[in-house]
Design a protein around this motif. Structure first.
Motif, PDB file in Angstrom:
ATOM      1  N   ALA B 132       0.834  -1.199   0.000  1.00  0.00           N
ATOM      2  CA  ALA B 132       0.000   0.000   0.000  1.00  0.00           C
ATOM      3  C   ALA B 132       0.870   1.251   0.000  1.00  0.00           C
ATOM      4  O   ALA B 132       1.827   1.353   0.768  1.00  0.00           O
ATOM      5  CB  ALA B 132      -0.900  -0.006   1.238  1.00  0.00           C
ATOM      6  N   GLU B 138      -0.816   1.031  -8.203  1.00  0.00           N
ATOM      7  CA  GLU B 138      -1.853   1.403  -7.243  1.00  0.00           C
ATOM      8  C   GLU B 138      -2.526   2.722  -7.621  1.00  0.00           C
ATOM      9  O   GLU B 138      -1.864   3.701  -7.915  1.00  0.00           O
ATOM     10  CB  GLU B 138      -1.225   1.531  -5.853  1.00  0.00           C
ATOM     11  CG  GLU B 138      -2.240   1.813  -4.762  1.00  0.00           C
ATOM     12  CD  GLU B 138      -1.559   1.928  -3.411  1.00  0.00           C
ATOM     13  OE1 GLU B 138      -1.388   0.897  -2.757  1.00  0.00           O
ATOM     14  OE2 GLU B 138      -1.186   3.045  -3.025  1.00  0.00           O
ATOM     15  N   ASP B 141      -3.964   4.474  -1.987  1.00  0.00           N
ATOM     16  CA  ASP B 141      -3.589   3.723  -0.786  1.00  0.00           C
ATOM     17  C   ASP B 141      -4.852   3.141  -0.122  1.00  0.00           C
ATOM     18  O   ASP B 141      -5.771   3.899   0.221  1.00  0.00           O
ATOM     19  CB  ASP B 141      -2.869   4.682   0.176  1.00  0.00           C
ATOM     20  CG  ASP B 141      -2.207   3.954   1.352  1.00  0.00           C
ATOM     21  OD1 ASP B 141      -2.733   2.903   1.769  1.00  0.00           O
ATOM     22  OD2 ASP B 141      -1.182   4.451   1.856  1.00  0.00           O
ATOM     23  N   THR B 171      -7.896  -3.544  -1.474  1.00  0.00           N
ATOM     24  CA  THR B 171      -6.740  -3.236  -2.309  1.00  0.00           C
ATOM     25  C   THR B 171      -7.038  -1.987  -3.132  1.00  0.00           C
ATOM     26  O   THR B 171      -8.191  -1.734  -3.487  1.00  0.00           O
ATOM     27  CB  THR B 171      -6.356  -4.401  -3.249  1.00  0.00           C
ATOM     28  OG1 THR B 171      -5.221  -3.993  -4.025  1.00  0.00           O
ATOM     29  CG2 THR B 171      -7.484  -4.773  -4.196  1.00  0.00           C
TER      30      THR B 171
END
Lengths: 111, 564
Positions: B132, B138, B141, B171
């Motif tokens: 994260a 990603e 976060d 996620t």
């Protein structure tokens, strides 16, 4: 009411100490952490007495999870549980011979 | 990372005092065992095979150095000098004494930790991607979301006695490293394809255990402001309609399966429409306050590539091997995330000594902004290390036996404690992991085999995630002997899949050979660059099954096979 079926004899009574969680064995008039000191019940009368102790000492906040375990007895007279689950309980983690009964008591060793 | 406010602090302290009084009342007989048991479980205290076991919550796997040091202190003072990281990113101590637990809880409270909701039929520790805030893939976060859910679900008055335990994972990345599809609720942060707004894909009804399912998408896009109200609707439907007549059919996955995804979605949406969203959803200011705790650390401005790192790699092949396996790219130039493997060859997966805890805490403090993560793979991550520091960190890890270069490889095995510790287990897990780890110890061979996840559970409850192992191993009892079923084709990622059985169970001693045969089929059949799971997908289980069943059948004719 039908009684639950008792394990085959000979048997020993084991439990966990309420305060410490350690596995303890009935000596007939108390509890020992040493499996070699377990009283071996070879007949129904002896097993009845162990079960009575289990009930009384559970009620007295001494032990929890007390039950009879059927054992075989080696040449030195030391009882070994017949089932592998209970054998681990009398030994300790198999991957850590430095921990549990196997580390503390000479008579407790992997079979 | 998140810090307790005065309410959190007071609440946790009160809980310690409550438990201290409950232990006292248990010992003087005012509480019966039946009355006390749910109270101790609500504080993470189980009675296992040899002793009590204390499970400590590590919210979304994030720990500060001082917290890990405190765990080391507890391990030394009250346990046997080690702890065990679990597949829920928590830590377990295996030798706690009931008489000491109130003091242990007090020490945990000193560092903003506790054991609340690590057991019982409630919403458990929320897990998240261990990379994260780090991973390049990603979008956002996941930890602010996980923290928000933690606060909402802690002692939720309506959800403290659900039909069964309830697990949530989050996620924010494209690649799923948090196994969100096999959770009661899995959340994936995504962007709306049309508006570009960020929100959640909501997946419900995944799970492992005796009836494994991959979760179903119940909402393709949930606006982020509606998160808590929507979760409330899901858990409310489950609380009302989930089965309470049979413990083995009480998880939400069974409800979703029995009534179907459509009907489940209808009930949730109906409930959601009736809820007074604004009173349940978090105040945007509070959401912002939480998010601020997870702001990126003060990175230095560094070149994308560190010359020092490259030079060390070139000069030291062992370091390069470790870095290839254990270093993960960081989205900030000049930094890297590294995984400290707790899978040393021949050791119990996830175990860490107090000495190692202190070293890891020191390294996190010195090199990674004082923060570390526990992974659901039972490893530890230093998330923000300068590439130029990797060599120094590696040297320290080598000294402590923590530099095993096997992350994601065949010896990076997940294993539950199994019958070496657990009262529910039907067979041992750890010795199977140890035997496989030794069998495949050769580094060149591991690299040759490439990514391959073996996961081992010592009973059908599947704490070792065997269903989603590329190769899964389930320990059972058969005729008074430990017996192991092998599954193939499981996947914990965004391509989540439940593995299929290869054939009859086998003896412990035959497991390494059996796994080796499966690996050989893969090596013989793979195409260029194809990883194990992709070969299994392409050629199917049959070629593996044929080898497995033929050998197993041949072995079963040998008389010594019947002897433990």
């Amino acid at each position: 009411m039908a009684q639950p079926k008792r394990v085959p004899l000979p048997a020993i009574l084991l439990a966990n100490d309420l305060l410490d969680g350690d596995v303890v064995f009935s000596t007939g008039n108390g509890w020992s952490r040493n499996p070699a000191e377990a009283l071996i019940a070879r007949d129904d009368a002896a097993a009845d007495r162990l079960e009575a102790q289990a009930k009384a000492d559970f009620a007295a906040q001494l032990v929890v999870d007390a039950y009879l375990v059927d054992v075989s007895i080696d040449a030195a007279g030391v009882p070994t549980p017949r089932h592998f689950r209970e054998r681990f309980k009398t030994l300790g983690p198999s991957n850590r011979p430095d921990l549990g009964k196997q580390a503390q008591y000479a008579s407790a060793h992997p079979h | 990372m998140y810090r307790y406010d005065q309410f959190d602090e007071r609440f946790v302290r009160e809980r310690v005092a409550q438990f201290r009084a409950q232990v006292k009342r248990r010992l003087d007989g005012s509480l019966s065992d039946d009355e006390f048991k749910p109270l101790r479980l609500m504080n993470g205290l189980y009675l296992q095979l040899h002793a009590y076991m204390l499970r400590i919550a590590v919210p979304y796997g994030t720990l500060a150095s001082r917290q890990l040091r405190q765990l080391a202190l507890i391990a030394d003072r009250y346990d046997r000098g080690y702890g065990h990281f679990t597949t829920r990113q928590n830590m377990q101590f295996n030798w706690a004494k009931l008489r000491d637990v109130p003091d242990i809880l007090g020490l945990l409270a000193d560092v903003e930790m506790h054991c609340i909701q690590t057991s019982g039929n409630c919403i458990r520790n929320v897990t998240a991607d261990h990379f994260a805030g780090v991973a390049a893939d990603e979008l956002e976060d996941p930890r602010p979301t996980a923290e928000l859910i933690r606060q909402w679900s802690s002692l939720h008055p309506e959800f403290s006695f659900l039909p069964r335990k309830f697990k949530i994972a989050v996620t924010g990345a494209e690649h799923d490293r948090a196994a969100v599809k096999v959770h009661d609720i899995g959340l994936r942060i995504l962007r709306h394809p049309d508006t570009g707004e960020t929100g959640y894909e909501v997946i419900v009804g995944g799970g492992l255990g005796r009836t494994p399912y991959v979760g179903k998408v119940v909402r393709e896009f949930l606006p982020r402001r509606d998160l808590l109200a929507y979760l409330e609707a899901i858990v409310r439907v489950y609380n009302a309609d989930g089965r309470r007549d049979n413990k083995f059919k009480a998880r939400i996955k069974i409800l979703v399966h029995e009534i179907g995804t459509e009907e489940f979605r209808r009930r949730v949406e109906e409930e959601f429409a009736q809820l007074d969203g604004p009173t349940i959803n978090a105040d945007p200011e509070e959401v912002a306050r939480i998010a601020a705790y997870f702001a990126p650390p003060a990175y230095e401005k560094l070149p994308a590539k560190s010359n020092a790192y490259e030079a060390h790699r070139a000069a030291n092949p062992a370091f390069a091997t470790w870095a290839d396996a254990n270093v993960f790219p960081h989205r900030v130039p000049g930094y890297a995330a590294l995984t400290i493997s707790l899978k040393a060859i021949g050791e119990a997966p996830g175990d860490i000594s107090s000495e190692q805890m202190r070293l890891v805490a020191d390294l996190a403090e010195k090199y990674s902004f004082d923060e570390l993560r526990v992974t659901h793979m039972q490893n530890v991550v230093l998330a923000h290390v300068r590439q130029a520091d990797l060599f120094a960190v590696w040297q320290k890890l080598c000294e402590a036996g923590l530099a095993t270069p096997n992350v994601g490889l065949i010896t990076d095995i997940i294993a539950c404690p199994g019958l070496d510790y657990c009262a529910l287990a039907t067979a041992r897990s750890i010795p199977i992991a140890q035997a496989l780890s030794k069998r495949f110890a050769d580094q060149a061979r591991q690299k040759e085999i490439g990514p391959l996840g073996i996961k081992i559970s010592g009973c059908i409850n599947a704490c070792g995630h065997h269903h989603i192992g590329n190769i899964g191993i389930l320990g059972l009892e058969k005729n008074g002997v430990e017996n192991y079923q092998i599954t193939l084709g499981g996947d914990a990622t965004e391509n989540a899949a439940i593995g299929g059985h290869l054939g009859p169970g086998i003896d412990a001693k035959d497991v390494p050979d059996a796994i080796e045969r499966l690996v050989d089929v893969y090596l013989a059949q793979r195409e260029d660059g194809e990883i194990f799971i992709d070969t299994v997908r392409r050629i199917g289980v049959t070629p593996f099954k044929e080898v497995f069943v033929a050998k197993t059948h041949a072995k079963s004719k040998e008389p010594e096979n019947a002897v433990a």
